[in-house]
Write an enzyme that holds these catalytic residues in place. Structure first.
Site, PDB file in Angstrom:
ATOM      1  N   HIS A 171       5.256   6.292  11.201  1.00 30.74           N
ATOM      2  CA  HIS A 171       4.697   6.061   9.866  1.00 30.74           C
ATOM      3  C   HIS A 171       3.679   7.190   9.605  1.00 30.74           C
ATOM      4  O   HIS A 171       2.475   6.975   9.609  1.00 30.74           O
ATOM      5  CB  HIS A 171       4.015   4.691   9.836  1.00 30.74           C
ATOM      6  N   ARG A 214       0.798  -1.225   0.000  1.00 32.50           N
ATOM      7  CA  ARG A 214       0.000   0.000   0.000  1.00 32.50           C
ATOM      8  C   ARG A 214       0.830   1.273   0.000  1.00 32.50           C
ATOM      9  O   ARG A 214       0.555   2.204  -0.744  1.00 32.50           O
ATOM     10  CB  ARG A 214      -0.879   0.077   1.266  1.00 32.50           C
ATOM     11  N   THR A 215       1.813   1.323   0.868  1.00 33.64           N
ATOM     12  CA  THR A 215       2.472   2.623   1.051  1.00 33.64           C
ATOM     13  C   THR A 215       3.213   3.031  -0.219  1.00 33.64           C
ATOM     14  O   THR A 215       3.111   4.167  -0.677  1.00 33.64           O
ATOM     15  CB  THR A 215       3.400   2.586   2.278  1.00 33.64           C
ATOM     16  N   ARG A 237      11.143   4.270   2.748  1.00 35.59           N
ATOM     17  CA  ARG A 237      10.865   3.324   3.846  1.00 35.59           C
ATOM     18  C   ARG A 237      12.154   2.586   4.150  1.00 35.59           C
ATOM     19  O   ARG A 237      12.874   2.158   3.243  1.00 35.59           O
ATOM     20  CB  ARG A 237       9.783   2.331   3.446  1.00 35.59           C
TER      21      ARG A 237
HETATM   22  C1  NCD Z   1       1.959  -0.847   8.128  1.00 34.20           C
HETATM   23  C2  NCD Z   1       3.446  -0.646   8.222  1.00 34.20           C
HETATM   24  O1  NCD Z   1       4.174  -0.852   7.244  1.00 34.20           O
HETATM   25  O2  NCD Z   1       3.877  -0.243   9.285  1.00 34.20           O
HETATM   26  N1  NCD Z   1       1.521  -1.083   6.832  1.00 34.20           N
HETATM   27  C3  NCD Z   1       1.211  -0.004   6.049  1.00 34.20           C
HETATM   28  O3  NCD Z   1       2.045   0.760   5.682  1.00 34.20           O
HETATM   29  N2  NCD Z   1      -0.079   0.186   5.755  1.00 34.20           N
HETATM   30  C4  NCD Z   1       1.432  -1.834   9.076  1.00 34.20           C
HETATM   31  C5  NCD Z   1       2.024  -3.211   9.101  1.00 34.20           C
HETATM   32  O4  NCD Z   1       2.913  -3.539   8.329  1.00 34.20           O
HETATM   33  O5  NCD Z   1       1.553  -3.989   9.929  1.00 34.20           O
END
Ligand code: NCD
Length: 306
Positions: A129, A51-52, A101
C-alpha cells in the site's frame, strides 16, 4: 512513464523530493490550485475504501483537475467478467492517471503492464500500500523532524497488514532504524519480509507479544486493525480482533515524545479516549495523506510548478 507499485519505485532521494514537494503544497496551496487543470484522475476500486479513494480524489480536485471512477467491483464491468488488463486499456482512453485498489495481490502490476497512463497501486490484497507509506513517511518526518535513527513499533496484524509491509520496505533504507514487531503469534510478520527485507538489510528487530513491553522504548507506535477480510474463518478473527487495545493507561508507559500512527480505519485497537492525547497523530496523518498524494500526482504526471 512512471507508475507507483511499491515505495521502492522511488529512490531515497526521489522520496525526499516528493516529501519536500508535499510540504511546499501544505505551506502554499494556492500555488498548486490550477496545476492539473484539464487532467483527469480515474479511481478504480475493487475493494472498500474511504480515505484512500477520497484522498486521491481530493488531491486531484485541489490541483484543479477532475475525477471519475468506481467504488466497488459490483458497479464496474468486473462483475461481468472483464479482466483488469482490458479495463485499464479502456480507462487509458478516458483519464490521464489512475489509482487502483484490488483484493488480488499483483492486480495493479498487471494493470500497469497494459496501461498507457500512470497507475498508482492503492492497495493490493495483503501485499503493498505504497501511498499509505508516503503518507506515513511525511507524517513521521513532520512530527519527528527525521526519518532515521528511530525505534518503530508495529502493532497488530503484521501478517495481512499491507500498510506495515510497505512501511517496512521503505524505512529499511534509512540509517539507524530498529523495529519492534508486536503481534499475536498467529499474526506475525510473514517470513519473506523478515528474511528478504529485515535480515538482508541487517535491520535490528525484536518480536514481542505484549504491547506494554514495547511501549517505553518507542519513537513511533504504528497501530493496525486486524484485517477481517483476509481471514479464512470468522472464529479466528473473533479470537484475534481485540487482542490489542491501546488506552490511556497504556499510554502512561510511552515516552512523552512518542507518536501514535494508524492508517485507519480503527476498530477497537485504539480507545477513543486516546484521541485527546497530544501524541495521537492518526487524524493529522489523514491530512498529510492529501498533500502527499497531490505531490505524487504532480510527480507522476511530470508537472512542475515554479
Ligand atoms: C488500510 C488499508 O486499506 O490497507 N487503510 C487505508 O488505506 N488507510 C488499512 C486497513 O484497512 O486496515
Amino acid at each position: 512513464m512512471r507508475h507507483l507499485m511499491s515505495p521502492l519505485d522511488f529512490s531515497v532521494e526521489e522520496l525526499d523530493n516528493l516529501l519536500d514537494l508535499a510540504q511546499d503544497i501544505e505551506a502554499n496551496p494556492a500555488k498548486y490550485a490550477h496545476a492539473c487543470e484539464g487532467k483527469k484522475l480515474a479511481t478504480l476500486f475493487y475493494e472498500p475504501s474511504t480515505r484512500t479513494r477520497l484522498s486521491h480524489e481530493a488531491a486531484m480536485l485541489n490541483l484543479g483537475g477532475s475525477v471519475m471512477g468506481f467504488a466497488s467491483s459490483d458497479s464496474s464491468s468486473a462483475s461481468k467478467g472483464e479482466s483488469v488488463a482490458d479495463t485499464i486499456r479502456v480507462i487509458s482512453c478516458y483519464a490521464d492517471i489512475c489509482a487502483m485498489r484490488h483484493p488480488k495481490e499483483g492486480a495493479p502490476m498487471v494493470a500497469c503492464q497494459h496501461s498507457t497512463i500512470p497507475v498508482i497501486n492503492a492497495g493490493d490484497g495483503g501485499h503493498q500500500h505504497p501511498t499509505q507509506t508516503l503518507t506515513d513517511l511525511l507524517t513521521i518526518r513532520n512530527l519527528k523532524g527525521r526519518l532515521n535513527n528511530m525505534t518503530i513499533g508495529l502493532c497488530g496484524d503484521l501478517k495481512f497488514g499491507r500498510t506495515v509491509h510497505s512501511l517496512i520496505n521503505a524505512l529499511v533504507r534509512y540509517e539507524g532504524i530498529r523495529f519492534i514487531l508486536i503481534s499475536p503469534e498467529e499474526l506475525r510478520l510473514p517470513d519473506y519480509i523478515r528474511h528478504e527485507v529485515l535480515d538482508r538489510n541487517n535491520i535490528p528487530y525484536e518480536e514481542v507479544v505484549r504491547l506494554e513491553d514495547a511501549l517505553p522504548s518507542l519513537d513511533i507506535l504504528y497501530m493496525t486493525r486486524v484485517q477481517k477480510e483476509r481471514f479464512f474463518n470468522e472464529e479466528d478473527y473473533v479470537r484475534m480482533k481485540d487482542f490489542y487495545i491501546l488506552d490511556k493507561e497504556k499510554m502512561k508507559l510511552a515516552p512523552e515524545d512518542m507518536y501514535v500512527l494508524h492508517p485507519l480505519p480503527r476498530v477497537n485497537e485504539i480507545a477513543v479516549e486516546v484521541d485527546d492525547d497530544p501524541r495521537a497523530a492518526y487524524f493529522r496523518q489523514v491530512q498529510y495523506g492529501v498533500y502527499v498524494r497531490m505531490a505524487l500526482i504532480l510527480t507522476l504526471l511530470d508537472i512542475h510548478v515554479d
